[in-house]
Every structure is written in structure tokens, then in C-alpha cells.
Design a protein around this motif. Structure first.
Motif, PDB file in Angstrom:
ATOM      1  N   GLN A   1       0.865  -1.181   0.000  1.00 15.84           N
ATOM      2  CA  GLN A   1       0.000   0.000   0.000  1.00 15.84           C
ATOM      3  C   GLN A   1       0.896   1.223   0.000  1.00 15.84           C
ATOM      4  OE1 GLN A   1      -2.681  -0.478   3.350  1.00 15.84           O
ATOM      5  NE2 GLN A   1      -4.273  -1.403   2.060  1.00 15.84           N
ATOM      6  N   LYS A   2       0.335   2.316  -0.536  1.00 22.14           N
ATOM      7  CA  LYS A   2       1.148   3.515  -0.713  1.00 22.14           C
ATOM      8  C   LYS A   2       0.943   4.515   0.417  1.00 22.14           C
ATOM      9  CE  LYS A   2       1.179   3.449  -5.765  1.00 22.14           C
ATOM     10  NZ  LYS A   2       0.195   2.515  -6.342  1.00 22.14           N
ATOM     11  N   TYR A   3       1.780   5.528   0.431  1.00 22.29           N
ATOM     12  CA  TYR A   3       1.550   6.736   1.232  1.00 22.29           C
ATOM     13  C   TYR A   3       1.988   7.899   0.359  1.00 22.29           C
ATOM     14  CZ  TYR A   3       6.572   6.236   2.052  1.00 22.29           C
ATOM     15  OH  TYR A   3       7.919   6.102   1.877  1.00 22.29           O
ATOM     16  N   SER A   4       1.634   9.118   0.766  1.00 20.70           N
ATOM     17  CA  SER A   4       1.850  10.254  -0.123  1.00 20.70           C
ATOM     18  C   SER A   4       3.323  10.460  -0.488  1.00 20.70           C
ATOM     19  CB  SER A   4       1.313  11.536   0.523  1.00 20.70           C
ATOM     20  OG  SER A   4       1.507  12.624  -0.363  1.00 20.70           O
ATOM     21  N   SER A   5       3.523  10.721  -1.774  1.00 20.84           N
ATOM     22  CA  SER A   5       4.862  10.986  -2.323  1.00 20.84           C
ATOM     23  C   SER A   5       5.617  12.073  -1.556  1.00 20.84           C
ATOM     24  CB  SER A   5       4.709  11.427  -3.787  1.00 20.84           C
ATOM     25  OG  SER A   5       3.748  12.471  -3.903  1.00 20.84           O
ATOM     26  N   ILE A   6       4.892  13.043  -1.031  1.00 22.49           N
ATOM     27  CA  ILE A   6       5.535  14.221  -0.433  1.00 22.49           C
ATOM     28  C   ILE A   6       6.471  13.853   0.730  1.00 22.49           C
ATOM     29  CG2 ILE A   6       3.635  14.732   1.208  1.00 22.49           C
ATOM     30  CD1 ILE A   6       5.577  17.417  -0.701  1.00 22.49           C
ATOM     31  N   PHE A   7       6.141  12.769   1.434  1.00 20.33           N
ATOM     32  CA  PHE A   7       6.912  12.455   2.632  1.00 20.33           C
ATOM     33  C   PHE A   7       8.201  11.696   2.328  1.00 20.33           C
ATOM     34  CE2 PHE A   7       2.446  12.962   4.089  1.00 20.33           C
ATOM     35  CZ  PHE A   7       2.647  14.219   4.632  1.00 20.33           C
ATOM     36  N   ASN A   8       8.502  11.558   1.042  1.00 18.04           N
ATOM     37  CA  ASN A   8       9.768  10.944   0.637  1.00 18.04           C
ATOM     38  C   ASN A   8      10.834  11.977   0.317  1.00 18.04           C
ATOM     39  OD1 ASN A   8       9.056   8.140   0.809  1.00 18.04           O
ATOM     40  ND2 ASN A   8       7.593   8.594  -0.809  1.00 18.04           N
ATOM     41  N   TYR A   9      10.545  13.237   0.676  1.00 17.69           N
ATOM     42  CA  TYR A   9      11.548  14.284   0.494  1.00 17.69           C
ATOM     43  C   TYR A   9      12.128  14.641   1.860  1.00 17.69           C
ATOM     44  CZ  TYR A   9       9.827  14.676  -4.254  1.00 17.69           C
ATOM     45  OH  TYR A   9       9.483  14.396  -5.559  1.00 17.69           O
ATOM     46  N   PRO A  10      13.428  14.968   1.914  1.00 15.43           N
ATOM     47  CA  PRO A  10      14.056  15.232   3.210  1.00 15.43           C
ATOM     48  C   PRO A  10      13.733  16.634   3.758  1.00 15.43           C
ATOM     49  CG  PRO A  10      15.665  15.496   1.443  1.00 15.43           C
ATOM     50  CD  PRO A  10      14.376  15.042   0.794  1.00 15.43           C
ATOM     51  N   THR A  11      13.869  16.804   5.057  1.00 12.75           N
ATOM     52  CA  THR A  11      13.751  18.131   5.675  1.00 12.75           C
ATOM     53  C   THR A  11      15.161  18.603   6.032  1.00 12.75           C
ATOM     54  OG1 THR A  11      13.239  16.917   7.702  1.00 12.75           O
ATOM     55  CG2 THR A  11      11.403  17.998   6.595  1.00 12.75           C
ATOM     56  N   LEU A  12      15.704  19.463   5.206  1.00 13.02           N
ATOM     57  CA  LEU A  12      17.127  19.819   5.315  1.00 13.02           C
ATOM     58  C   LEU A  12      17.395  21.042   6.186  1.00 13.02           C
ATOM     59  CD1 LEU A  12      18.093  19.288   1.547  1.00 13.02           C
ATOM     60  CD2 LEU A  12      18.255  17.650   3.449  1.00 13.02           C
ATOM     61  N   SER A  13      16.382  21.874   6.398  1.00 16.21           N
ATOM     62  CA  SER A  13      16.613  23.034   7.265  1.00 16.21           C
ATOM     63  C   SER A  13      15.388  23.256   8.133  1.00 16.21           C
ATOM     64  CB  SER A  13      16.876  24.298   6.433  1.00 16.21           C
ATOM     65  OG  SER A  13      15.659  24.867   5.977  1.00 16.21           O
ATOM     66  N   TYR A  14      15.544  24.067   9.170  1.00 11.30           N
ATOM     67  CA  TYR A  14      14.403  24.307  10.056  1.00 11.30           C
ATOM     68  C   TYR A  14      13.260  25.009   9.319  1.00 11.30           C
ATOM     69  CZ  TYR A  14      11.473  25.479  13.878  1.00 11.30           C
ATOM     70  OH  TYR A  14      10.372  25.587  14.675  1.00 11.30           O
ATOM     71  N   ALA A  15      13.602  25.786   8.286  1.00 12.90           N
ATOM     72  CA  ALA A  15      12.548  26.456   7.513  1.00 12.90           C
ATOM     73  C   ALA A  15      11.584  25.427   6.917  1.00 12.90           C
ATOM     74  CB  ALA A  15      13.164  27.304   6.403  1.00 12.90           C
ATOM     75  N   ASP A  16      12.067  24.209   6.685  1.00 16.68           N
ATOM     76  CA  ASP A  16      11.189  23.168   6.125  1.00 16.68           C
ATOM     77  C   ASP A  16       9.982  22.888   7.023  1.00 16.68           C
ATOM     78  OD1 ASP A  16      13.019  23.050   4.090  1.00 16.68           O
ATOM     79  OD2 ASP A  16      13.722  21.009   4.508  1.00 16.68           O
ATOM     80  N   VAL A  17      10.142  23.082   8.328  1.00 12.85           N
ATOM     81  CA  VAL A  17       9.006  22.878   9.234  1.00 12.85           C
ATOM     82  C   VAL A  17       7.905  23.878   8.873  1.00 12.85           C
ATOM     83  CG1 VAL A  17       8.237  23.037  11.646  1.00 12.85           C
ATOM     84  CG2 VAL A  17      10.403  21.889  11.090  1.00 12.85           C
TER      85      VAL A  17
END
Ligand code: ACO
Length: 308
Positions: free
Chosen positions: A104-120
Motif C-alpha cells: 500500500q502507498k503513502y503520499s509521495s511528499i513524505f519521501n523528500y528530506p527536511t534539510l533546514s528548520y525552515a522546512d518545518v
């Protein structure tokens, strides 16, 4: 009797009313709902990881408390959705097994890394913004338990979106370095956020049937357009640039024109070849294994029939 039950189902769908778990439903309607709701639930749970990455490094106690609460909300969303899915005759543990087996899948978006605090902040603003756009119409979905879960989730999701926008606007009022961090983060997340709505309508195998059954209320492209239209003025208010040279107001259409996401990248990420797919599933598997004793203890306790 079957024709009678089918007639009831058709009439409920026709009237834009709700189908409830005890009602007769076509097997494919059930399977489509299980697919979509499970994928949605998995997205909430896997979606805890990219932001969870910053909990120990939040820049202040206030930001840490906000982020902790937000990530806990995502866990809650996952749980309401697994419960909604269980009313269709599958168990949460089966769904977890299917996720971990890559079935089963999950959203593509969560396969990208969070590289800086701004990503939050960017995840709150763009990713939760896209989620709201997609999920507000799902409050009117034809399956009762899913629609009712969506109402509560959307309220919390709106709050998450504002928290992201507030974080980014604070950074934008800070130093040049902070503004650059925000811009760099928005540059990375813009296109993946547009991909959250799924493939273009002419390449979306499920949309037509899901719309006919009232499971989905809008097409992928319509929701993507709505998101772009809603987000451009917010980007202007923040003072960030969206990384799309084709983004321009179209007076005639009354909408923004925008460029096409890289659909080859989307397909690769959905297939498991995104930057963090392996890491996300490995982490989920580890958490599942480490939680085995809790599930065993809870089962043993329940079997004793003790009431709290
Ligand atoms: N990431 C991963 N897979 C996707 C994505 C995506 N962004 N978009 C589409 N897909 C998959 C579909 O699941 C489908 O594969 P499947 O048949 O194996 O399930 C395939 O690509 C083709 O897509 P569609 O025919 O367009 O699929 P569907 O009609 O299900 O539409 C959509 C996709 C719009 C995501 C729909 O399922 C939906 O609205 N889901 C509920 C919202 C949701 O899951 N949100 C999760 C992210 S938001 C968050 O959690 C914060």
C-alpha cells in the motif's frame, strides 16, 4: 434482494447522502475506499517523520512545544483514519503489514528530506495547505466514517497551515540568512507539493469511478488549480518567490496558469525511488518492531477482560 440493496446504494449516492458501514455496497466501492483511506492513514503516520526530524533541534522551547503538538496531531489523524478503515472490515494491523510490505502507498511528499528548520514552516504552509485543499471536499465524501474523520482532521490541519505560515513570516522578518533559508526551502517543496494532488486527470485511472461514487468530489487537476490560486497571494504576502517562471494570472480563465510538475519524478517517487523512501519505511518498520511489547501487553490486558 440484491437488486433492492443495489437500488438503495445507487439512491444514496445519487442523493449525495452517506453510505454507512452496515449498508450494502459494491465490492469495488469497498476496495477503493480501503485503498484511499489506508493510503491516507499511512501518509499521516509516515508524515510524522520529516517534521519529527526537527523536534530535538527546534530553535526555542515555544517552537519545540508547537512542533511536538503538531506531530502528535498527525498521529491522531492516522488513528481516526485507521478506525474509519476498520469499519470496512480490515484491521489496522493488516493495513500496517501491507504498508510495511510495500503493498500500500503513502503520499509521495513524505519521501523528500527536511534539510533546514525552515522546512518545518514550509511543510505547514504548503504541504498542509495542499492537504486542506484536497481534504475539505472529502468532508462530503459518500462514506460516513471517512467524511466524519475528515471534518475533525481539517480543523486541525487548518491550524497547522497557519502555524507554518506564522513560522515563515517570522523568519521573513528576520535576517537575510533566514530569508534565504525560507526561499531555499520553498524552492524545494513547491513542485513536490503540487504532485500531492496526484497525476493529471487524463493519467488518473481512479478519478472517474471515484467521482461517480462520490468518494472524491473534485478531480486532481481541479484541486491543484485551487491550491495554486489560493497560495500565490500568500506567497506575495510572505515575500517569497514560487519557483515557476510560467506562473502568471490568466484574466480570461480567472485562474493562475502554471507549469507542469516533473511527472517522471513523481512516478519514480511513487514507485519507491524517491530520496527518502527506503529510510521512511525502515524507520516505520523499526518503530513497529520496538512497539511489539506494547501491543502484546495491551492484548494480554484486554484478554483478562479488566475494565479501567
Ligand atoms: N503519492 C503517492 N501515490 C499517489 C499520489 C501521491 N501524491 N497521487 C496519486 N497516487 C497514486 C494513487 O494512489 C494511485 O495508485 P493506487 O491505485 O495504487 O492506489 C495512482 O497513483 C493513480 O492515481 P489516481 O488514479 O489519481 O488515484 P486516486 O483517485 O486515489 O487519487 C489522491 C489520488 C488525490 C491522492 C486521492 O487518493 C486522495 O484524495 N486521497 C486522500 C488524501 C490523501 O491521501 N492525502 C495524503 C497526503 S496529505 C497528508 O497526509 C498531510
Amino acid at each position: 434482494e440484491d437488486t433492492y440493496l443495489e437500488g438503495h446504494f445507487d439512491a444514496v449516492i445519487e442523493a449525495n447522502d452517506r453510505i454507512e458501514p452496515r449498508d450494502w455496497m459494491p465490492e469495488k466501492y469497498r476496495a477503493t475506499l480501503v485503498r484511499q483511506i489506508a493510503q491516507h492513514a499511512h501518509s499521516e503516520i509516515i508524515g510524522m517523520q520529516p517534521e519529527g526530524n526537527w523536534i530535538t533541534r527546534a530553535p526555542s522551547l515555544r517552537r519545540k512545544a508547537i512542533l511536538l503538538a503538531k506531530v502528535q496531531d498527525e498521529a491522531g489523524h492516522g488513528l481516526y483514519l485507521y478506525s474509519a478503515c476498520e469499519t470496512l472490515g480490515v484491521s489496522r494491523s493488516e493495513l500496517t503489514e501491507l504498508l510495511l510490505a510495500g503493498k500500500q502507498k503513502y503520499s509521495s511528499i513524505f519521501n523528500y528530506p527536511t534539510l533546514s528548520y525552515a522546512d518545518v514552516g514550509t511543510i505547514g504552509w504548503l504541504v498542509d495547505g495542499a492537504a486542506i485543499c484536497n481534504q475539505v471536499p472529502l468532508c462530503r465524501t459518500s462514506f460516513g466514517p471517512y467524511g466524519r474523520a475528515m471534518i475533525r482532521i481539517c480543523k486541525e490541519e487548518s491550524f497547522h497551515q497557519r502555524q507554518g505560515f506564522e513560522l515563515l513570516s517570522t523568519m521573513m522578518r528576520g535576517t537575510d540568512e533566514q530569508r534565504a533559508m525560507v526561499q531555499e526551502s520553498v524552492d524545494r517543496f513547491w513542485w513536490p507539493a503540487l504532485m500531492m494532488f496526484g497525476p493529471p486527470d487524463d493519467d488518473s485511472p481512479n478519478t472517474a469511478q471515484s467521482m461517480a461514487w462520490g468518494i472524491k468530489r473534485d478531480t486532481n487537476d481541479d484541486l491543484r488549480q485551487k491550491f495554486v490560486d489560493m497560495t500565490v497571494p500568500q506567497a506575495e504576502a510572505l515575500g517569497v518567490t514560487l519557483p515557476d517562471p510560467q506562473l502568471v494570472w490568466n484574466e480570461q480563465r480567472g485562474h493562475y496558469d502554471f507549469g507542469s510538475p516533473d511527472w517522471a519524478e513523481f512516478k519514480a517517487v511513487v514507485k519507491g525511488e524517491g530520496p527518502c523512501n527506503t529510510q521512511r519505511l525502515a524507520h516505520r518498520q523499526r518503530a513497529h518492531d520496538e512497539g511489539a511489547w506494547v501491543r502484546e501487553a495491551a492484548t494480554a490486558y484486554a484478554e483478562k477482560g479488566v475494565r479501567a
